[in-house]
Design an enzyme around this catalytic site. Structure first.
Site, PDB file in Angstrom:
ATOM      1  N   ASP A   1      -7.937  -5.157  -0.190  1.00  0.00           N
ATOM      2  CA  ASP A   1      -8.411  -6.036  -1.270  1.00  0.00           C
ATOM      3  C   ASP A   1      -8.067  -7.506  -1.067  1.00  0.00           C
ATOM      4  OD1 ASP A   1      -7.544  -3.285  -3.265  1.00  0.00           O
ATOM      5  OD2 ASP A   1      -9.586  -4.016  -2.937  1.00  0.00           O
TER       6      ASP A   1
ATOM      7  N   HIS B   1       0.853  -1.195   0.000  1.00  0.00           N
ATOM      8  CA  HIS B   1       0.000   0.000   0.000  1.00  0.00           C
ATOM      9  C   HIS B   1       0.881   1.236   0.000  1.00  0.00           C
ATOM     10  CE1 HIS B   1      -3.149   2.826   1.164  1.00  0.00           C
ATOM     11  NE2 HIS B   1      -3.995   1.881   0.763  1.00  0.00           N
TER      12      HIS B   1
END
Ligand code: SDX
Length: 428
Positions: A364, A307
């Site tokens: 996700d 991320h």
């Protein structure tokens, strides 16, 4: 004494103010950098660049903190509802019972879409990816509600556009799915709550009773809360920059839907399931795939990992991982890809490559496993992300307008040819 930063260019010193946020974050305000120094900054992917000041969402990537308007994502996911969180993001405070009732009712009164939308939908072959259909149907609202094109629209008109967006997004999404499977569309049943109404539009078949499983609708509500906003991510930055040209809310958010579609962003939830299925089909050798993810010569990446901001656990991933266990148990679903996901996470989090780069599971990584358990098909996963992110996009677009922010127009460093005179064709 206000804090400042000093910059020395060619021996000359320049001072710039340091802006400090309500959580102590610091930013060097370079609003007059070009004018005072003749120099711009260069920051590929804006990794070090703040585009705005915002009071909507706070992230602390090192501590794994996510808050919407000061409320922790853990509290909201556990105690709130998606429509209440939508109200919070857009208007800044948790609604009173009366405010929530009015907001919910206003949304219910706008869930229908113009019948002519079907003509647009019919133009899409069933092979169309639902994200492309969704972005188009959402932008088509500019045709049915041209008053929204007025950049100086009064507040009540802007409120109506926000309500229409929240009300019709699930209808567009369900219709995009029905188009993909070649089934007739369902009209919204306003006797149901937001998530149940969507599930019925998605899955109900003609002349069949459709039962809403409360486990499914409450799991979906929690997932939508977890996706509702995430400060200046790729798709939200897209909504902001399109909105900064005074484009309508519908065209700004349609652009955001397209940005979210990318596999490095919201499209990752679909890619995670495809990756897990590929690993399962390949015999479940997680070490082999972890090594592929580490190999610079191999384009394979561990989807759902890493991320831009979180250099610790994505707090949403923790909540979704627990929810996945609960939902699959309650629904009696045994999904072997969940075991593969768990093993991948365990192996990766012990591996120096992932540890050094602070790569953890993101939002996700587990969400697709729940969506699949809820019966949502894989190429609808990113559509679910878009439904969840909609209130965040609306809130950020509204904040940009209310703060009267200038049109976004970054600069560049030119690296092309220097001046050269034109050469006639017969002289080349
Ligand atoms: C979302 O911004 C947001 O808030 C987004 C989001 C939201 O709510 O809006 O949180 C939603 O988009 C989550 C991210 C979903 N995407 C994926 O899961 C795709 C896989 N992850 C990556 O491609 C990547 O981690 C990004 C895109 C998420 C972040 O990329 P960055 O910050 O640009 O980091 P990078 O690509 O420069 O990677 C740094 C290093 C590189 O190695 P080195 O060149 O230093 O040797 O880490 C490596 C990368 O190769 N790396 C990975 C990896 N992610 C980063 N290696 C293997 N597998 C991965 N998943």
């Amino acid at each position: 004494m206000a804090k400042t930063a000093e910059l020395i260019i060619d021996g000359k010193s320049y001072t710039f103010p340091i802006v400090v946020g309500s959580e102590g974050e610091q930013g060097i305000d370079i609003s007059n950098l070009l004018e005072s120094t003749g120099t711009v900054t260069l920051d590929f992917g804006y990794k070090n660049t703040g585009a705005t000041k915002s009071a909507i969402t706070f992230l602390d990537g090192d501590k794994g903190i996510l808050r919407y308007r000061g409320y922790s994502i853990e509290d909201l996911a556990d105690k709130s509802s998606f429509l209440e969180v939508s109200y919070l993001l857009i208007f800044g405070d948790l609604p009173s019972p009366e405010q929530l009732t009015k907001f919910t009712t206003d949304i219910k009164n706008h869930t229908m879409v113009h019948e002519d939308i079907k003509k647009i939908l019919d133009g899409f072959p069933s092979t169309s990816h639902p994200m492309g259909v969704l972005a188009s149907l959402f932008c088509a609202q500019t045709a049915f509600y041209p008053e929204a094109l007025d950049p100086n629209r009064a507040a009540e008109g802007v409120y109506l556009s926000m309500i229409r967006s929240l009300a019709k997004m699930p209808t567009f999404a369900a219709w995009a799915f029905k188009n993909a499977v070649g089934h007739p569309v369902n009209y919204p049943d306003n006797s149901l709550d937001y998530c149940s109404r969507f599930l019925k539009m998605m899955f109900a078949l003609p002349a069949e009773d459709f039962e809403i499983d409360p486990v499914v609708s409450s799991a979906l509500d929690k997932l939508l809360i977890l996706h509702a906003d995430h400060e200046q991510n790729c798709s939200t930055s897209t909504v902001r920059i399109v909105g900064s040209s005074k484009a309508s809310i519908y065209s700004s958010i349609s652009a955001g839907i397209n940005a979210l579609w990318g596999p490095l962003h919201g499209g990752a939830n679909q890619e995670v399931i495809l990756m897990l299925e590929q690993i399962k089909k390949d015999g479940g050798d997680t070490d082999k795939w972890i090594n592929k993810a580490k190999d610079k010569n191999d384009p394979f990446r561990l989807m759902g990992f890493g991320h831009r901001v979180y250099k610790n656990f994505d707090p949403r991933a923790k909540i979704i991982k627990k929810a996945a266990d609960d939902v699959l148990e309650k629904l009696g679903v045994n999904d072997p890809t969940l075991e593969i996901a768990r093993k991948l996470e365990e192996v990766a989090l012990r591996d120096p490559y992932f540890i050094e780069r602070k790569l953890y599971p993101n939002v996700d990584f587990y969400s697709g496993i729940i969506y699949r358990a809820l019966g949502i098909p894989v190429d609808m996963f990113t559509v679910m992300f878009a439904i969840g992110r909609l209130p965040g996009w609306i809130a950020q677009w509204k904040e940009l307008r209310e703060n009267k922010e200038p049109i976004g127009r970054p600069r560049q460093i030119y690296t092309g040819a220097n001046f050269r005179p034109y050469v006639a064709l017969d002289k080349r």
